[in-house]
Design a protein around this motif. Structure first.
Motif, PDB file in Angstrom:
ATOM      1  N   GLY A 161      -2.749   1.605  -1.464  1.00  0.00           N
ATOM      2  CA  GLY A 161      -1.291   1.710  -1.380  1.00  0.00           C
ATOM      3  C   GLY A 161      -0.596   0.371  -1.491  1.00  0.00           C
ATOM      4  N   TRP A 162       0.626   0.413  -2.017  1.00  0.00           N
ATOM      5  CA  TRP A 162       1.507  -0.764  -2.017  1.00  0.00           C
ATOM      6  C   TRP A 162       2.873  -0.278  -1.552  1.00  0.00           C
ATOM      7  CZ3 TRP A 162       4.314  -2.658  -7.004  1.00  0.00           C
ATOM      8  CH2 TRP A 162       5.193  -3.713  -6.676  1.00  0.00           C
ATOM      9  N   SER A 163       3.362  -0.874  -0.470  1.00  0.00           N
ATOM     10  CA  SER A 163       4.637  -0.442   0.087  1.00  0.00           C
ATOM     11  C   SER A 163       5.545  -1.641   0.301  1.00  0.00           C
ATOM     12  CB  SER A 163       4.394   0.250   1.433  1.00  0.00           C
ATOM     13  OG  SER A 163       5.622   0.614   2.017  1.00  0.00           O
ATOM     14  N   TRP A 164       6.844  -1.418   0.152  1.00  0.00           N
ATOM     15  CA  TRP A 164       7.819  -2.483   0.455  1.00  0.00           C
ATOM     16  C   TRP A 164       8.691  -2.060   1.620  1.00  0.00           C
ATOM     17  CZ3 TRP A 164       6.566  -0.472  -4.196  1.00  0.00           C
ATOM     18  CH2 TRP A 164       7.332   0.598  -4.656  1.00  0.00           C
ATOM     19  N   HIS A 165       8.273  -0.980   2.291  1.00  0.00           N
ATOM     20  CA  HIS A 165       9.012  -0.473   3.453  1.00  0.00           C
ATOM     21  C   HIS A 165       8.112  -0.670   4.673  1.00  0.00           C
ATOM     22  CE1 HIS A 165      10.856   2.489   6.140  1.00  0.00           C
ATOM     23  NE2 HIS A 165      11.926   2.414   5.380  1.00  0.00           N
ATOM     24  N   TRP A 166       8.508  -1.582   5.576  1.00  0.00           N
ATOM     25  CA  TRP A 166       7.608  -2.002   6.650  1.00  0.00           C
ATOM     26  C   TRP A 166       7.185  -0.839   7.547  1.00  0.00           C
ATOM     27  CZ3 TRP A 166       4.450  -5.805   7.410  1.00  0.00           C
ATOM     28  CH2 TRP A 166       3.871  -5.950   8.672  1.00  0.00           C
TER      29      TRP A 166
ATOM     30  N   ASP B 120      14.796  -6.960   8.612  1.00  0.00           N
ATOM     31  CA  ASP B 120      15.016  -5.805   7.744  1.00  0.00           C
ATOM     32  C   ASP B 120      13.684  -5.092   7.533  1.00  0.00           C
ATOM     33  OD1 ASP B 120      17.645  -5.183   5.703  1.00  0.00           O
ATOM     34  OD2 ASP B 120      15.770  -4.135   5.251  1.00  0.00           O
ATOM     35  N   VAL B 121      13.782  -3.807   7.240  1.00  0.00           N
ATOM     36  CA  VAL B 121      12.584  -2.992   7.034  1.00  0.00           C
ATOM     37  C   VAL B 121      12.042  -3.156   5.610  1.00  0.00           C
ATOM     38  CG1 VAL B 121      13.723  -0.877   6.178  1.00  0.00           C
ATOM     39  CG2 VAL B 121      11.721  -0.672   7.657  1.00  0.00           C
ATOM     40  N   ASP B 122      12.860  -3.715   4.717  1.00  0.00           N
ATOM     41  CA  ASP B 122      12.568  -3.701   3.285  1.00  0.00           C
ATOM     42  C   ASP B 122      12.136  -5.086   2.792  1.00  0.00           C
ATOM     43  OD1 ASP B 122      13.266  -2.049   0.627  1.00  0.00           O
ATOM     44  OD2 ASP B 122      13.802  -4.147   0.359  1.00  0.00           O
ATOM     45  N   ALA B 123      10.999  -5.128   2.088  1.00  0.00           N
ATOM     46  CA  ALA B 123      10.456  -6.419   1.635  1.00  0.00           C
ATOM     47  C   ALA B 123      11.403  -7.131   0.666  1.00  0.00           C
ATOM     48  CB  ALA B 123       9.107  -6.202   0.963  1.00  0.00           C
ATOM     49  N   PHE B 124      12.137  -6.363  -0.148  1.00  0.00           N
ATOM     50  CA  PHE B 124      13.066  -6.991  -1.101  1.00  0.00           C
ATOM     51  C   PHE B 124      14.262  -7.600  -0.370  1.00  0.00           C
ATOM     52  CE2 PHE B 124      10.449  -4.232  -3.611  1.00  0.00           C
ATOM     53  CZ  PHE B 124      10.189  -4.997  -4.737  1.00  0.00           C
ATOM     54  N   ALA B 125      14.676  -6.950   0.724  1.00  0.00           N
ATOM     55  CA  ALA B 125      15.756  -7.501   1.545  1.00  0.00           C
ATOM     56  C   ALA B 125      15.284  -8.787   2.225  1.00  0.00           C
ATOM     57  CB  ALA B 125      16.203  -6.471   2.583  1.00  0.00           C
ATOM     58  N   VAL B 126      14.079  -8.745   2.770  1.00  0.00           N
ATOM     59  CA  VAL B 126      13.521  -9.933   3.440  1.00  0.00           C
ATOM     60  C   VAL B 126      13.455 -11.101   2.446  1.00  0.00           C
ATOM     61  CG1 VAL B 126      11.347 -10.820   4.404  1.00  0.00           C
ATOM     62  CG2 VAL B 126      12.286  -8.651   5.225  1.00  0.00           C
TER      63      VAL B 126
ATOM     64  N   VAL C 294      13.123 -14.982   9.205  1.00  0.00           N
ATOM     65  CA  VAL C 294      13.344 -13.682   8.563  1.00  0.00           C
ATOM     66  C   VAL C 294      12.138 -12.791   8.862  1.00  0.00           C
ATOM     67  CG1 VAL C 294      14.004 -12.483   6.453  1.00  0.00           C
ATOM     68  CG2 VAL C 294      14.588 -14.902   6.717  1.00  0.00           C
ATOM     69  N   ILE C 295      12.415 -11.647   9.474  1.00  0.00           N
ATOM     70  CA  ILE C 295      11.344 -10.780   9.975  1.00  0.00           C
ATOM     71  C   ILE C 295      11.350  -9.453   9.214  1.00  0.00           C
ATOM     72  CG2 ILE C 295      10.463  -9.578  12.040  1.00  0.00           C
ATOM     73  CD1 ILE C 295      12.436 -11.465  13.659  1.00  0.00           C
ATOM     74  N   ALA C 296      10.157  -9.029   8.761  1.00  0.00           N
ATOM     75  CA  ALA C 296      10.013  -7.656   8.265  1.00  0.00           C
ATOM     76  C   ALA C 296       9.666  -6.814   9.484  1.00  0.00           C
ATOM     77  CB  ALA C 296       8.902  -7.580   7.227  1.00  0.00           C
ATOM     78  N   GLY C 297      10.496  -5.815   9.783  1.00  0.00           N
ATOM     79  CA  GLY C 297      10.244  -5.027  10.987  1.00  0.00           C
ATOM     80  C   GLY C 297      10.680  -3.593  10.806  1.00  0.00           C
ATOM     81  N   ARG C 298      10.160  -2.721  11.704  1.00  0.00           N
ATOM     82  CA  ARG C 298      10.475  -1.294  11.522  1.00  0.00           C
ATOM     83  C   ARG C 298      11.788  -0.912  12.178  1.00  0.00           C
ATOM     84  NH1 ARG C 298       7.089   0.330  16.667  1.00  0.00           N
ATOM     85  NH2 ARG C 298       6.756  -1.875  16.884  1.00  0.00           N
ATOM     86  N   GLY C 299      12.375  -1.809  12.960  1.00  0.00           N
ATOM     87  CA  GLY C 299      13.627  -1.502  13.650  1.00  0.00           C
ATOM     88  C   GLY C 299      13.828  -2.484  14.777  1.00  0.00           C
ATOM     89  N   ILE C 300      14.733  -2.132  15.689  1.00  0.00           N
ATOM     90  CA  ILE C 300      15.061  -3.053  16.775  1.00  0.00           C
ATOM     91  C   ILE C 300      13.825  -3.366  17.635  1.00  0.00           C
ATOM     92  CG2 ILE C 300      15.877  -1.170  18.281  1.00  0.00           C
ATOM     93  CD1 ILE C 300      17.328  -4.764  18.109  1.00  0.00           C
ATOM     94  N   ALA C 301      12.858  -2.449  17.672  1.00  0.00           N
ATOM     95  CA  ALA C 301      11.645  -2.673  18.473  1.00  0.00           C
ATOM     96  C   ALA C 301      10.933  -3.961  18.060  1.00  0.00           C
ATOM     97  CB  ALA C 301      10.690  -1.496  18.321  1.00  0.00           C
ATOM     98  N   ASP C 302      11.082  -4.377  16.814  1.00  0.00           N
ATOM     99  CA  ASP C 302      10.391  -5.577  16.334  1.00  0.00           C
ATOM    100  C   ASP C 302      11.263  -6.835  16.416  1.00  0.00           C
ATOM    101  OD1 ASP C 302       8.036  -4.226  15.809  1.00  0.00           O
ATOM    102  OD2 ASP C 302       8.647  -3.662  13.792  1.00  0.00           O
ATOM    103  N   ALA C 303      12.419  -6.724  17.071  1.00  0.00           N
ATOM    104  CA  ALA C 303      13.322  -7.881  17.178  1.00  0.00           C
ATOM    105  C   ALA C 303      12.967  -8.731  18.394  1.00  0.00           C
ATOM    106  CB  ALA C 303      14.767  -7.384  17.297  1.00  0.00           C
ATOM    107  N   PRO C 304      13.352 -10.003  18.367  1.00  0.00           N
ATOM    108  CA  PRO C 304      13.107 -10.849  19.540  1.00  0.00           C
ATOM    109  C   PRO C 304      13.936 -10.379  20.746  1.00  0.00           C
ATOM    110  CG  PRO C 304      13.884 -12.143  17.653  1.00  0.00           C
ATOM    111  CD  PRO C 304      14.008 -10.716  17.277  1.00  0.00           C
ATOM    112  N   HIS C 305      13.594 -10.908  21.931  1.00  0.00           N
ATOM    113  CA  HIS C 305      14.352 -10.596  23.146  1.00  0.00           C
ATOM    114  C   HIS C 305      15.221 -11.785  23.521  1.00  0.00           C
ATOM    115  CE1 HIS C 305      11.263  -7.494  23.236  1.00  0.00           C
ATOM    116  NE2 HIS C 305      12.146  -6.792  23.918  1.00  0.00           N
TER     117      HIS C 305
END
Ligand SMILES: C[S@@+](CC[C@H](N)C(=O)[O-])C[C@H]1O[C@@H](n2cnc3c(N)ncnc32)[C@H](O)[C@@H]1O
Length: 332
Positions: A38-43, A222-228, A244-255
């Motif tokens: 597989g190749w995905s650009w959606h984290w 952002d969840v998207d590799a092209f956005a990152v 710049v972080i590739a993440g699935r949502g706020i759960a992957d953001a810093p505190h």
């Protein structure tokens, strides 16, 4: 199983060898095709596939380096992104089959014409409201350089002009969104400290924040590799720095953030999807330090204020124009 995967599995013998599945959905398809990769650009989707099939899915904007004998592209939303992906895959498949699968409502019939530069496209199947197309790559294109496909445009801010670099497939490609424009005009008065641009797209909000709050540490997610990749290019084009972080949502953001600033996602593919935004509103407090602020722009018809008040605190409308509102709420 995603209906597009079901269509592929109706002729599973075509995909039994070393096939690259580009933009694959997060379902059980790789389990059915043991030689496929597989190749995905959606984290988010990538993480789900990689968790089920370790080492069998790659994330990024570039075609994986390993050899493959055929490729399937799951039709993305953007026409320009489709052009890039098809050319990037065709460049690696001289004389070999390239497949395109997508839902009818996502425009697969029209998108199949984008296979024409490489040979003679044939429709192989039509089922589950989807179509499967194939072309044997006879005219092999040069591998496209992603950066040469970027659109660059200036954005005026109170701190001077910014150059935004947007790549194919990125939100509001090549022009500033009306909602983002409104939020850009209302970036004053944020608490200083670490700042997050959530759903950063081409990085326009993050770049403006870094210009305005020079001593704040900037994070963009952002969840998207092209956005990152776009955000990184935008920061570099303006001599700015940020993580710049590739993440699935706020759960992957810093505190411990002083501020979260966002024009949050409201569409995904042909489906409307507010899930990532609702999660952001629910969990923002966990990522903000006390006194930290959530500031976001959204369509006025979206009823975000009650959710913000329920999970964060009193919510005020800082501005309203052209059908958009800028909301602000601080953690107690
Ligand atoms: C409305 S756009 C805003 C883009 C950019 N901030 C701007 O103002 O132009 C929302 C962005 O959220 C991203 N996104 C969608 N789902 C996400 C998720 N689960 N986590 C993080 N970002 C997401 C999209 O890829 C898109 O770039």
């Amino acid at each position: 199983m995603d209906p597009r995967s079901e269509v592929l599995l109706r002729q599973a013998e075509l995909f039994a060898g070393k096939v690259l599945l580009a933009g694959l959905p997060a379902d059980g398809l790789l389990g059915e095709l043991p030689e496929a990769h597989g190749w995905s650009w959606h984290w988010d989707e990538h993480s789900a596939v990689a968790a089920r099939h370790p080492g069998r899915c790659q994330f990024g904007t570039q075609v994986p380096a390993q050899a493959f004998a055929a490729a399937v592209l799951f039709l993305p939303k953007s026409r320009e992104l489709t052009d890039y992906l098809l050319a990037a895959l065709a460049a690696r498949l001289p004389g070999a089959p390239l497949y395109l699968v997508g839902e009818k409502r996502a425009g697969i019939e029209r998108a199949a014409k984008q296979l024409q530069p490489f040979g003679r496209p044939r429709k192989l199947d039509s089922a589950r409201h989807c179509q499967l197309w194939q072309v044997t790559v006879e005219q092999v294109p040069a591998a496209p350089e992603l950066e040469t496909l970027a659109r660059r445009y200036p954005v005026a801010t109170t701190d001077g002009e910014l150059q935004v670099v947007s790549l194919p497939g990125v939100f509001s490609h090549g022009r500033l969104d009306v909602g983002s424009r409104l939020l850009l005009e209302h970036l004053d008065g944020l608490p200083e400290g670490a700042v997050l641009d959530f759903g950063c797209g081409a990085g326009v909000l993050g770049a403006a924040l870094q210009r305005h709050y020079r001593h704040s540490a900037l994070h963009l997610l952002d969840v998207d590799a092209f956005a990152v990749a776009s955000s990184r290019l935008t920061l570099a084009a303006n001599g700015l720095a940020g993580e710049v972080i590739a993440g699935r949502g706020i759960a992957d953001a810093p505190h411990d953030l002083a501020a979260i600033v966002s024009n949050p996602p409201f569409h995904q593919g042909v489906h409307t999807d507010y899930q990532a935004t609702e999660q952001l509103l629910r969990d923002a407090a966990r990522h903000l330090r006390p006194g930290g602020e959530l500031r976001l722009v959204a369509n006025s018809f979206l009823r975000y204020a009650p959710l913000i008040e329920q999970h964060l605190g009193p919510c005020t409308v800082l501005a309203e124009r052209d059908g958009f509102r800028v909301y602000s709420a601080r953690r107690a």
